[in-house]
Design a protein around this motif. Sequence first.
Motif, PDB file in Angstrom:
ATOM      1  N   GLU A   6      40.494  46.218  34.874  1.00  0.00           N
ATOM      2  CA  GLU A   6      39.442  45.300  35.304  1.00  0.00           C
ATOM      3  C   GLU A   6      38.939  45.686  36.689  1.00  0.00           C
ATOM      4  OE1 GLU A   6      42.632  42.503  33.381  1.00  0.00           O
ATOM      5  OE2 GLU A   6      42.594  44.213  34.739  1.00  0.00           O
ATOM      6  N   SER A   7      37.699  45.310  36.940  1.00  0.00           N
ATOM      7  CA  SER A   7      37.111  45.469  38.264  1.00  0.00           C
ATOM      8  C   SER A   7      35.997  44.444  38.420  1.00  0.00           C
ATOM      9  CB  SER A   7      36.562  46.890  38.452  1.00  0.00           C
ATOM     10  OG  SER A   7      35.554  47.159  37.502  1.00  0.00           O
ATOM     11  N   GLY A   8      35.548  44.262  39.663  1.00  0.00           N
ATOM     12  CA  GLY A   8      34.403  43.403  39.907  1.00  0.00           C
ATOM     13  C   GLY A   8      34.718  42.054  40.517  1.00  0.00           C
ATOM     14  N   GLY A   9      35.974  41.750  40.704  1.00  0.00           N
ATOM     15  CA  GLY A   9      36.305  40.464  41.314  1.00  0.00           C
ATOM     16  C   GLY A   9      35.941  40.433  42.778  1.00  0.00           C
ATOM     17  N   ALA A  95      40.438  32.034  40.130  1.00  0.00           N
ATOM     18  CA  ALA A  95      41.615  32.433  39.349  1.00  0.00           C
ATOM     19  C   ALA A  95      41.711  33.953  39.349  1.00  0.00           C
ATOM     20  CB  ALA A  95      41.501  31.940  37.910  1.00  0.00           C
ATOM     21  N   VAL A  96      42.821  34.440  38.843  1.00  0.00           N
ATOM     22  CA  VAL A  96      42.922  35.847  38.491  1.00  0.00           C
ATOM     23  C   VAL A  96      42.419  35.975  37.057  1.00  0.00           C
ATOM     24  CG1 VAL A  96      44.440  37.831  38.153  1.00  0.00           C
ATOM     25  CG2 VAL A  96      44.868  36.217  40.035  1.00  0.00           C
ATOM     26  N   TYR A  97      41.478  36.873  36.849  1.00  0.00           N
ATOM     27  CA  TYR A  97      40.891  37.072  35.532  1.00  0.00           C
ATOM     28  C   TYR A  97      41.488  38.320  34.893  1.00  0.00           C
ATOM     29  CZ  TYR A  97      37.495  33.390  36.231  1.00  0.00           C
ATOM     30  OH  TYR A  97      36.902  32.157  36.414  1.00  0.00           O
ATOM     31  N   TYR A  98      41.912  38.154  33.645  1.00  0.00           N
ATOM     32  CA  TYR A  98      42.557  39.220  32.902  1.00  0.00           C
ATOM     33  C   TYR A  98      41.752  39.579  31.665  1.00  0.00           C
ATOM     34  CZ  TYR A  98      46.743  37.998  35.589  1.00  0.00           C
ATOM     35  OH  TYR A  98      47.635  37.744  36.595  1.00  0.00           O
ATOM     36  N   CYS A  99      41.660  40.852  31.407  1.00  0.00           N
ATOM     37  CA  CYS A  99      41.083  41.362  30.177  1.00  0.00           C
ATOM     38  C   CYS A  99      42.227  41.609  29.202  1.00  0.00           C
ATOM     39  CB  CYS A  99      40.348  42.660  30.481  1.00  0.00           C
ATOM     40  SG  CYS A  99      39.613  43.474  29.070  1.00  0.00           S
ATOM     41  N   ALA A 100      41.996  41.334  27.925  1.00  0.00           N
ATOM     42  CA  ALA A 100      43.035  41.509  26.920  1.00  0.00           C
ATOM     43  C   ALA A 100      42.433  42.016  25.617  1.00  0.00           C
ATOM     44  CB  ALA A 100      43.755  40.183  26.670  1.00  0.00           C
ATOM     45  N   ALA A 101      43.248  42.749  24.873  1.00  0.00           N
ATOM     46  CA  ALA A 101      42.801  43.304  23.594  1.00  0.00           C
ATOM     47  C   ALA A 101      43.759  42.910  22.487  1.00  0.00           C
ATOM     48  CB  ALA A 101      42.691  44.826  23.681  1.00  0.00           C
ATOM     49  N   GLY A 122      45.137  43.908  30.978  1.00  0.00           N
ATOM     50  CA  GLY A 122      44.865  44.577  32.232  1.00  0.00           C
ATOM     51  C   GLY A 122      45.694  43.973  33.347  1.00  0.00           C
ATOM     52  N   GLN A 123      45.513  44.504  34.538  1.00  0.00           N
ATOM     53  CA  GLN A 123      46.318  44.063  35.676  1.00  0.00           C
ATOM     54  C   GLN A 123      45.752  42.814  36.341  1.00  0.00           C
ATOM     55  OE1 GLN A 123      44.035  46.371  35.801  1.00  0.00           O
ATOM     56  NE2 GLN A 123      42.891  45.955  37.684  1.00  0.00           N
ATOM     57  N   GLY A 124      44.512  42.473  36.027  1.00  0.00           N
ATOM     58  CA  GLY A 124      43.889  41.284  36.587  1.00  0.00           C
ATOM     59  C   GLY A 124      43.043  41.592  37.806  1.00  0.00           C
ATOM     60  N   THR A 125      42.043  40.755  38.011  1.00  0.00           N
ATOM     61  CA  THR A 125      41.184  40.867  39.188  1.00  0.00           C
ATOM     62  C   THR A 125      40.929  39.465  39.729  1.00  0.00           C
ATOM     63  OG1 THR A 125      39.111  41.802  40.052  1.00  0.00           O
ATOM     64  CG2 THR A 125      39.015  40.831  37.853  1.00  0.00           C
ATOM     65  N   GLN A 126      41.019  39.328  41.045  1.00  0.00           N
ATOM     66  CA  GLN A 126      40.913  38.006  41.664  1.00  0.00           C
ATOM     67  C   GLN A 126      39.451  37.597  41.832  1.00  0.00           C
ATOM     68  OE1 GLN A 126      43.459  35.784  42.888  1.00  0.00           O
ATOM     69  NE2 GLN A 126      41.690  34.410  43.091  1.00  0.00           N
ATOM     70  N   VAL A 127      39.167  36.379  41.418  1.00  0.00           N
ATOM     71  CA  VAL A 127      37.865  35.765  41.655  1.00  0.00           C
ATOM     72  C   VAL A 127      38.092  34.506  42.470  1.00  0.00           C
ATOM     73  CG1 VAL A 127      35.908  34.597  40.590  1.00  0.00           C
ATOM     74  CG2 VAL A 127      36.817  36.689  39.563  1.00  0.00           C
ATOM     75  N   THR A 128      37.433  34.439  43.623  1.00  0.00           N
ATOM     76  CA  THR A 128      37.569  33.276  44.493  1.00  0.00           C
ATOM     77  C   THR A 128      36.186  32.703  44.762  1.00  0.00           C
ATOM     78  OG1 THR A 128      39.524  34.229  45.554  1.00  0.00           O
ATOM     79  CG2 THR A 128      38.424  32.408  46.685  1.00  0.00           C
TER      80      THR A 128
END
Length: 131
Positions: A6-9, A95-101, A122-128
Amino acid sequence: QVQLVESGGGLVQAGGSLRLSCAVSGRTFSRYVMGWLAWFRQAPGKEREFVTKISWPGGRQHYTNSVKGRFTISRDNAKNTVYLQMNSLKPEDTAVYYCAARPGAVYSVYDAMTPAEYDYWGQGTQVTVSS
């Protein structure tokens, strides 16, 4: 194996927008002809919760009620990437946003909505979102 990155947080003010990306790769993944790609999120002290998902190859979508009309999931098959466009962000979206398959059969938009049903993360990306 399957890898999701993931990216973009980041940090954004309430009412703002962010777009998250999730790049999917791996020899194992290329063998699957269908399944779900999803976004989950986890706020501090809370359980991981379903946000949205999109099927492949069909593109069927489903959203949790709290993000309907504000978030949009999409995918680029050529890039093996799934996106989450988040508009009108609220502090409660922090939250931390995670992508999953979840490779496999796609039956109903109402299945595959719990973390336990997903095989790869995925490892997660932080969104605040600040108020």
